[in-house]
Design a protein around this motif. Structure first.
Motif, PDB file in Angstrom:
ATOM      1  N   GLN A 163     -21.909   0.425 -29.065  1.00 32.72           N
ATOM      2  CA  GLN A 163     -21.026   0.376 -27.900  1.00 32.72           C
ATOM      3  C   GLN A 163     -21.863   0.470 -26.624  1.00 32.72           C
ATOM      4  OE1 GLN A 163     -17.693  -0.201 -28.439  1.00 32.72           O
ATOM      5  NE2 GLN A 163     -18.433  -0.329 -30.572  1.00 32.72           N
ATOM      6  N   ARG A 164     -21.924  -0.606 -25.857  1.00 30.07           N
ATOM      7  CA  ARG A 164     -22.807  -0.664 -24.688  1.00 30.07           C
ATOM      8  C   ARG A 164     -22.480   0.435 -23.670  1.00 30.07           C
ATOM      9  NH1 ARG A 164     -26.514  -4.239 -22.611  1.00 30.07           N
ATOM     10  NH2 ARG A 164     -27.388  -3.329 -20.728  1.00 30.07           N
ATOM     11  N   GLU A 165     -21.210   0.737 -23.483  1.00 28.70           N
ATOM     12  CA  GLU A 165     -20.845   1.751 -22.508  1.00 28.70           C
ATOM     13  C   GLU A 165     -21.420   3.109 -22.884  1.00 28.70           C
ATOM     14  OE1 GLU A 165     -18.749  -0.175 -24.125  1.00 28.70           O
ATOM     15  OE2 GLU A 165     -17.963  -1.568 -22.620  1.00 28.70           O
ATOM     16  N   GLU A 166     -21.409   3.414 -24.170  1.00 23.85           N
ATOM     17  CA  GLU A 166     -21.947   4.696 -24.621  1.00 23.85           C
ATOM     18  C   GLU A 166     -23.470   4.731 -24.478  1.00 23.85           C
ATOM     19  OE1 GLU A 166     -20.446   6.245 -28.315  1.00 23.85           O
ATOM     20  OE2 GLU A 166     -18.493   5.276 -28.043  1.00 23.85           O
ATOM     21  N   VAL A 167     -24.115   3.608 -24.734  1.00 22.44           N
ATOM     22  CA  VAL A 167     -25.565   3.537 -24.554  1.00 22.44           C
ATOM     23  C   VAL A 167     -25.927   3.707 -23.083  1.00 22.44           C
ATOM     24  CG1 VAL A 167     -27.587   2.030 -24.725  1.00 22.44           C
ATOM     25  CG2 VAL A 167     -25.951   2.136 -26.614  1.00 22.44           C
ATOM     26  N   ASP A 168     -25.197   3.054 -22.207  1.00 26.16           N
ATOM     27  CA  ASP A 168     -25.469   3.180 -20.773  1.00 26.16           C
ATOM     28  C   ASP A 168     -25.327   4.628 -20.319  1.00 26.16           C
ATOM     29  OD1 ASP A 168     -25.997   0.488 -20.419  1.00 26.16           O
ATOM     30  OD2 ASP A 168     -23.960  -0.016 -19.781  1.00 26.16           O
ATOM     31  N   ARG A 169     -24.280   5.314 -20.799  1.00 22.73           N
ATOM     32  CA  ARG A 169     -24.085   6.723 -20.441  1.00 22.73           C
ATOM     33  C   ARG A 169     -25.220   7.586 -20.974  1.00 22.73           C
ATOM     34  NH1 ARG A 169     -18.512   5.615 -21.439  1.00 22.73           N
ATOM     35  NH2 ARG A 169     -18.665   6.454 -23.564  1.00 22.73           N
ATOM     36  N   MET A 170     -25.666   7.281 -22.189  1.00 23.65           N
ATOM     37  CA  MET A 170     -26.767   8.046 -22.776  1.00 23.65           C
ATOM     38  C   MET A 170     -28.034   7.896 -21.947  1.00 23.65           C
ATOM     39  SD  MET A 170     -29.748   7.367 -24.728  1.00 23.65           S
ATOM     40  CE  MET A 170     -29.450   5.874 -25.698  1.00 23.65           C
ATOM     41  N   VAL A 171     -28.391   6.671 -21.597  1.00 22.96           N
ATOM     42  CA  VAL A 171     -29.599   6.427 -20.811  1.00 22.96           C
ATOM     43  C   VAL A 171     -29.513   7.110 -19.447  1.00 22.96           C
ATOM     44  CG1 VAL A 171     -30.925   4.628 -19.619  1.00 22.96           C
ATOM     45  CG2 VAL A 171     -30.244   4.311 -22.008  1.00 22.96           C
ATOM     46  N   GLU A 172     -28.358   7.067 -18.835  1.00 26.17           N
ATOM     47  CA  GLU A 172     -28.172   7.744 -17.540  1.00 26.17           C
ATOM     48  C   GLU A 172     -28.375   9.250 -17.684  1.00 26.17           C
ATOM     49  OE1 GLU A 172     -24.808   8.196 -13.989  1.00 26.17           O
ATOM     50  OE2 GLU A 172     -24.439   6.873 -15.700  1.00 26.17           O
ATOM     51  N   ALA A 173     -27.855   9.817 -18.775  1.00 23.79           N
ATOM     52  CA  ALA A 173     -28.009  11.257 -19.003  1.00 23.79           C
ATOM     53  C   ALA A 173     -29.467  11.632 -19.205  1.00 23.79           C
ATOM     54  CB  ALA A 173     -27.186  11.680 -20.217  1.00 23.79           C
ATOM     55  N   HIS A 216     -28.712  -3.357 -27.034  1.00 20.94           N
ATOM     56  CA  HIS A 216     -28.110  -2.501 -26.005  1.00 20.94           C
ATOM     57  C   HIS A 216     -29.102  -1.458 -25.504  1.00 20.94           C
ATOM     58  CE1 HIS A 216     -24.366  -4.430 -26.719  1.00 20.94           C
ATOM     59  NE2 HIS A 216     -24.042  -3.772 -27.815  1.00 20.94           N
ATOM     60  N   CYS A 217     -29.789  -0.788 -26.430  1.00 15.41           N
ATOM     61  CA  CYS A 217     -30.706   0.280 -26.041  1.00 15.41           C
ATOM     62  C   CYS A 217     -31.881  -0.263 -25.236  1.00 15.41           C
ATOM     63  CB  CYS A 217     -31.212   1.021 -27.281  1.00 15.41           C
ATOM     64  SG  CYS A 217     -29.965   2.071 -28.073  1.00 15.41           S
ATOM     65  N   ALA A 218     -32.450  -1.369 -25.686  1.00 13.48           N
ATOM     66  CA  ALA A 218     -33.595  -1.939 -24.975  1.00 13.48           C
ATOM     67  C   ALA A 218     -33.209  -2.376 -23.573  1.00 13.48           C
ATOM     68  CB  ALA A 218     -34.172  -3.111 -25.769  1.00 13.48           C
ATOM     69  N   GLN A 219     -32.058  -3.021 -23.439  1.00 14.73           N
ATOM     70  CA  GLN A 219     -31.661  -3.518 -22.124  1.00 14.73           C
ATOM     71  C   GLN A 219     -31.299  -2.383 -21.176  1.00 14.73           C
ATOM     72  OE1 GLN A 219     -28.292  -6.454 -21.627  1.00 14.73           O
ATOM     73  NE2 GLN A 219     -30.044  -7.850 -21.486  1.00 14.73           N
ATOM     74  N   ALA A 220     -30.623  -1.369 -21.713  1.00 11.95           N
ATOM     75  CA  ALA A 220     -30.220  -0.242 -20.861  1.00 11.95           C
ATOM     76  C   ALA A 220     -31.421   0.578 -20.413  1.00 11.95           C
ATOM     77  CB  ALA A 220     -29.231   0.638 -21.613  1.00 11.95           C
ATOM     78  N   ALA A 221     -32.394   0.752 -21.287  1.00 10.74           N
ATOM     79  CA  ALA A 221     -33.562   1.583 -20.958  1.00 10.74           C
ATOM     80  C   ALA A 221     -34.648   0.826 -20.219  1.00 10.74           C
ATOM     81  CB  ALA A 221     -34.145   2.175 -22.244  1.00 10.74           C
ATOM     82  N   LEU A 222     -34.557  -0.486 -20.157  1.00 16.32           N
ATOM     83  CA  LEU A 222     -35.659  -1.297 -19.648  1.00 16.32           C
ATOM     84  C   LEU A 222     -36.107  -0.934 -18.233  1.00 16.32           C
ATOM     85  CD1 LEU A 222     -37.691  -3.474 -20.184  1.00 16.32           C
ATOM     86  CD2 LEU A 222     -35.980  -5.199 -19.525  1.00 16.32           C
TER      87      LEU A 222
END
Length: 253
Positions: free
Chosen positions: A64-74, A118-124
């Protein structure tokens, strides 16, 4: 060794198995460790004996991209940087192809390969800033086929070539991308196989080292790929398989 002091490592699927083993290895070598999985209770058990000042627990579904984005922000809010992304989360369906449902196929793809995207793009953005690295957990099942594991094999095959292609795209940013390809390893995913003594004996015949892997066996190579020692290694798929891939498939004599 304290190769990762001051570094921050995200490890997905770290509530058990390979992910837990790798998270513990990063923590032992001084990293801030981010534990990521869907089961908060299991994550808390892993975190219980880690340094709370260097540990962050994030309950998230990587599909779930939204959850990954929230995780990276945290993670960025807590530690200020991301240096290592170990995308390890994975599930499997073990049944004949004709019995595999579209829903099962889609669930495996969503976790095992979409989650890595999702993880790679969010953390990039953070990895670019830190000149960090990505390590994927692929599998020997991504370099050769298994009976009754079409969905898993297809997903892990995608992980292998995603790793290579991503390494090409991100090299210009100083971000390295590699993968480990384990064989049979102790985990919740393989518990049923490990309990089958007849099947396990067949597996052990295929390993040059005569045994299956523990999570700690995988954690060392992952830590190497994340370290400065591997600074000129990118696009590699490192077999961590006890010599299974050294065989041409013929039985021992």
């Amino acid at each position: 060794m304290q190769r990762f002091t001051g570094k921050t490592a995200i490890v997905t699927g770290s509530s058990s198995g390979i992910g837990e083993g790798c998270a513990r290895r990063f923590a032992a070598e001084g990293a801030n460790v981010v534990l990521v999985a869907r089961d908060r209770e299991k994550l808390d058990k892993v975190a219980a004996d880690l340094d709370p000042d260097r540990t962050l627990v994030c309950e998230a579904d990587v599909s779930q991209r939204e959850e990954v984005d929230r995780m990276v922000e945290a993670v960025a809010d807590r530690f200020g940087a991301i240096d290592i992304l170990h995308s390890n989360a994975g599930i499997a369906v073990m049944k004949p192809f004709e019995d595999t449902t579209p829903e099962e196929w889609r669930n495996v793809m969503a976790t095992d390969i979409d989650g890595m995207f999702h993880c790679a793009q969010a953390a990039l953005p953070h990895l670019k800033a830190s000149k960090g690295c990505i390590i994927h957990t692929a599998s020997v099942s991504g370099t050769g086929g298994d009976w009754n594991m079409t969905a898993y094999d297809a997903a892990k095959g995608a992980v292998v070539n995603f790793t290579r292609a991503l390494a090409l795209d991100l090299g210009k940013h100083g971000v390295r991308v590699n993968a480990v390809a384990p064989s049979l390893t102790e985990s919740e995913l393989t518990a049923g196989m490990l309990d089958d003594e007849e099947l396990l004996a067949k597996f052990h015949e295929r390993f040059a080292l005569g045994r299956h892997a523990t999570p700690e066996d995988i954690a060392g190579p992952v830590a190497f790929l994340a370290s400065e020692d591997a600074r000129f290694v990118t696009g590699a798929i490192l077999p961590v398989d006890g010599g299974m891939s050294a065989s041409n498939g013929q039985p021992p004599q």
